[in-house]
Design an enzyme around this catalytic site. Structure first.
Site, PDB file in Angstrom:
ATOM      1  N   SER A 148     -16.150 -22.071  34.070  1.00 55.66           N
ATOM      2  CA  SER A 148     -15.749 -22.167  32.664  1.00 55.66           C
ATOM      3  C   SER A 148     -14.279 -22.564  32.572  1.00 55.66           C
ATOM      4  O   SER A 148     -13.394 -21.738  32.776  1.00 55.66           O
ATOM      5  CB  SER A 148     -15.988 -20.830  31.962  1.00 55.66           C
ATOM      6  OG  SER A 148     -17.356 -20.486  31.975  1.00 55.66           O
ATOM      7  N   LEU A 149     -14.021 -23.833  32.265  1.00 52.99           N
ATOM      8  CA  LEU A 149     -12.645 -24.298  32.091  1.00 52.99           C
ATOM      9  C   LEU A 149     -12.162 -24.060  30.664  1.00 52.99           C
ATOM     10  O   LEU A 149     -11.149 -23.419  30.437  1.00 52.99           O
ATOM     11  CB  LEU A 149     -12.544 -25.791  32.428  1.00 52.99           C
ATOM     12  CG  LEU A 149     -12.643 -26.190  33.898  1.00 52.99           C
ATOM     13  CD1 LEU A 149     -12.402 -27.690  34.040  1.00 52.99           C
ATOM     14  CD2 LEU A 149     -11.642 -25.425  34.750  1.00 52.99           C
ATOM     15  N   HIS A 150     -12.844 -24.676  29.703  1.00 51.24           N
ATOM     16  CA  HIS A 150     -12.591 -24.477  28.272  1.00 51.24           C
ATOM     17  C   HIS A 150     -11.233 -24.994  27.809  1.00 51.24           C
ATOM     18  O   HIS A 150     -10.869 -24.815  26.641  1.00 51.24           O
ATOM     19  CB  HIS A 150     -12.740 -23.007  27.875  1.00 51.24           C
ATOM     20  CG  HIS A 150     -14.058 -22.410  28.236  1.00 51.24           C
ATOM     21  ND1 HIS A 150     -15.234 -23.116  28.168  1.00 51.24           N
ATOM     22  CD2 HIS A 150     -14.388 -21.180  28.708  1.00 51.24           C
ATOM     23  CE1 HIS A 150     -16.245 -22.339  28.562  1.00 51.24           C
ATOM     24  NE2 HIS A 150     -15.753 -21.172  28.908  1.00 51.24           N
ATOM     25  N   ASN A 167     -19.746 -21.396  19.360  1.00 53.80           N
ATOM     26  CA  ASN A 167     -20.656 -20.536  18.605  1.00 53.80           C
ATOM     27  C   ASN A 167     -19.837 -19.426  17.949  1.00 53.80           C
ATOM     28  O   ASN A 167     -19.249 -18.598  18.643  1.00 53.80           O
ATOM     29  CB  ASN A 167     -21.708 -19.938  19.543  1.00 53.80           C
ATOM     30  CG  ASN A 167     -22.531 -21.015  20.221  1.00 53.80           C
ATOM     31  OD1 ASN A 167     -23.021 -21.937  19.581  1.00 53.80           O
ATOM     32  ND2 ASN A 167     -22.663 -20.922  21.543  1.00 53.80           N
ATOM     33  N   CYS A 172     -16.961  -6.808  29.642  1.00 52.17           N
ATOM     34  CA  CYS A 172     -16.285  -7.788  30.479  1.00 52.17           C
ATOM     35  C   CYS A 172     -14.784  -7.578  30.414  1.00 52.17           C
ATOM     36  O   CYS A 172     -14.231  -7.378  29.318  1.00 52.17           O
ATOM     37  CB  CYS A 172     -16.629  -9.211  30.018  1.00 52.17           C
ATOM     38  SG  CYS A 172     -15.888 -10.500  31.052  1.00 52.17           S
ATOM     39  N   CYS A 212     -24.352 -18.553  23.587  1.00 51.63           N
ATOM     40  CA  CYS A 212     -23.229 -18.385  24.510  1.00 51.63           C
ATOM     41  C   CYS A 212     -21.998 -17.833  23.788  1.00 51.63           C
ATOM     42  O   CYS A 212     -21.605 -18.341  22.744  1.00 51.63           O
ATOM     43  CB  CYS A 212     -22.870 -19.732  25.145  1.00 51.63           C
ATOM     44  SG  CYS A 212     -24.090 -20.340  26.304  1.00 51.63           S
ATOM     45  N   CYS A 240     -11.719 -13.194  27.199  1.00 50.16           N
ATOM     46  CA  CYS A 240     -11.617 -14.537  26.645  1.00 50.16           C
ATOM     47  C   CYS A 240     -11.592 -14.459  25.122  1.00 50.16           C
ATOM     48  O   CYS A 240     -12.398 -13.748  24.507  1.00 50.16           O
ATOM     49  CB  CYS A 240     -12.779 -15.402  27.125  1.00 50.16           C
ATOM     50  SG  CYS A 240     -12.804 -15.645  28.917  1.00 50.16           S
ATOM     51  N   CYS A 255     -31.136 -15.568  30.506  1.00 50.14           N
ATOM     52  CA  CYS A 255     -29.684 -15.412  30.583  1.00 50.14           C
ATOM     53  C   CYS A 255     -29.410 -13.943  30.876  1.00 50.14           C
ATOM     54  O   CYS A 255     -29.743 -13.078  30.060  1.00 50.14           O
ATOM     55  CB  CYS A 255     -29.033 -15.828  29.266  1.00 50.14           C
ATOM     56  SG  CYS A 255     -27.235 -15.603  29.227  1.00 50.14           S
ATOM     57  N   CYS A 294     -14.838 -15.059  22.933  1.00 49.53           N
ATOM     58  CA  CYS A 294     -16.093 -14.454  23.399  1.00 49.53           C
ATOM     59  C   CYS A 294     -16.254 -13.035  22.867  1.00 49.53           C
ATOM     60  O   CYS A 294     -15.356 -12.200  23.006  1.00 49.53           O
ATOM     61  CB  CYS A 294     -16.106 -14.454  24.931  1.00 49.53           C
ATOM     62  SG  CYS A 294     -17.582 -13.702  25.641  1.00 49.53           S
ATOM     63  N   GLU A 342     -27.215  -6.754  27.271  1.00 47.95           N
ATOM     64  CA  GLU A 342     -28.039  -7.767  26.631  1.00 47.95           C
ATOM     65  C   GLU A 342     -28.560  -8.776  27.649  1.00 47.95           C
ATOM     66  O   GLU A 342     -27.863  -9.142  28.591  1.00 47.95           O
ATOM     67  CB  GLU A 342     -27.249  -8.507  25.546  1.00 47.95           C
ATOM     68  CG  GLU A 342     -26.889  -7.613  24.364  1.00 47.95           C
ATOM     69  CD  GLU A 342     -26.465  -8.407  23.141  1.00 47.95           C
ATOM     70  OE1 GLU A 342     -26.597  -9.646  23.147  1.00 47.95           O
ATOM     71  OE2 GLU A 342     -26.020  -7.780  22.166  1.00 47.95           O
TER      72      GLU A 342
END
Length: 360
Positions: free
Chosen positions: A233-235, A309, A133, A352, A137, A126, A140, A113
């Site tokens: 990316s900490l999150h 999201n 991946c 995202c 995560c 993007c 995600c 994508e």
């Protein structure tokens, strides 16, 4: 699955390159003017055809040698099977805000994508760096589908050209925030950045590379001396919480990651952006903001807050506007530079964390 090893046999490591990137007959897309000139001469053509090929490939979006009408017809026909390295459009969907999500089919049938994000003054793409991946995560969609392989340089560059052609507008910005972990495919990602800068004409300062963090790879990226923006990316504001959201964090403690980010700033002179997805009731509390600010005190950095999201696989919730405002105020009170980034394309699963390379 969690990534616990960074050996060359690990999923997503540099050894997982597609066959075409190791082949002497690699696609023409991604090659420089000098390389293309050498190639045309090897086919018995004059050197000036290299510049023609270069212009048609990068400026006019040729998808096959048949498209390049300045070439002799007989030679075009004789070279009809030469692979330029372009994908085919599998599916395209437009969100109400003008964001366009593309599902692109690669030469081996894999689907990735890419997302085109227009605004009044810019067109951002993007891009994905892997098929799937391996980082898994928890919030995600891409990580839920597992990992297949790294993308080759031309497969990354192709995404930008595809969006540019579809919009009929020059791409101004690129974010490596699509499918995959870019720093598990460093060689091809860096080569793609150099190609996009040198051949497509996109400034490196207009390119952002997002990573969840891979031990040693941020330091290695710094050595490349690129002018891109590094977004980490900490999150989470502490290691325990980060382990809950990012399984691979077990091999890369938060303090170690931040130390490597400080090295990046020292080597490159460029600040680091820290991305932080806000999950209601989990990491969006004032105490989390205070803890995050403590980690970043004295750091040349900027925080991007991203309201969650939703995806179907988990029941995390998007925080309220009041919670977001409170979190921002807590950071600002501690002199941490912060902005809230509201993702585009939400209703079409183009935002995202929502990319999953499937069409339902």
């Amino acid at each position: 699955m969690a990534v616990t090893s960074l050996s060359t046999s690990a999923p997503g490591s540099e050894a997982a390159l597609p066959e075409e990137s190791r082949s002497p007959h690699r696609p023409l897309l991604g090659q420089s003017l000098a390389e293309l000139t050498e190639w045309v001469q090897a086919q018995g053509q004059p050197a000036y055809r290299g510049k023609q090929l270069y212009q048609w490939l990068y400026q006019q979006g040729a998808r096959s040698l048949q498209d390049i009408t300045v070439f002799p017809k007989a030679w075009r026909q004789a070279m009809a099977q030469v692979d330029l390295g372009r994908s085919t459009l599998h599916h395209r969907v437009v969100a109400s805000d003008g964001t366009v999500k593309y599902l692109l089919k690669l030469a081996d049938g894999q689907i990735i994508e890419a997302v085109g994000i227009p605004s009044a003054k810019r067109l951002t793409v993007c891009v994905s760096s892997q098929v799937g991946c391996p980082m898994a995560c928890d919030f995600c969609a891409t990580g839920k589908g597992g990992f297949v392989r790294n993308l080759a340089t031309h497969e990354i560059v192709d995404q930008v050209l595809t969006v540019q052609e579809d919009f009929g507008q020059r791409v101004s910005h690129i974010v490596f925030m699509g499918m995959g972990e870019p720093l598990l495919n460093t060689a091809n990602v860096v080569a793609a950045i150099r190609c996009l800068n040198r051949d497509v004409g996109i400034g490196q300062r207009a390119i952002t590379l997002s990573t969840v963090g891979v031990p040693g790879r941020i330091r290695a990226l710094a050595a490349e001396q690129l002018q891109v923006t590094l977004a980490v990316s900490l999150h989470a504001s502490n290691q325990t919480q980060r382990l809950q959201l990012i399984p691979s964090a077990g091999a890369y403690p938060l303090e170690t990651l931040l130390d490597e980010c400080r090295e990046y700033v020292q080597i490159t002179g460029r600040r680091v952006t820290f991305e932080y997805i806000l999950l209601a009731g989990l990491n969006d509390q004032p105490a989390n903001a205070a803890e995050l600010a403590q980690h970043l005190r004295g750091f040349q950095s900027h925080v991007n807050l991203i309201p969650y999201n939703p995806i179907s696989e988990v029941d995390y919730q998007r925080p309220s506007e009041a919670s977001i405002r409170t979190f921002v105020a807590e950071l600002e009170a501690r002199r941490i530079a912060v902005t809230v980034r509201y993702s585009r394309g939400l209703e079409e699963n183009a935002a995202c964390g929502q990319l999953r390379a499937s069409h339902r």
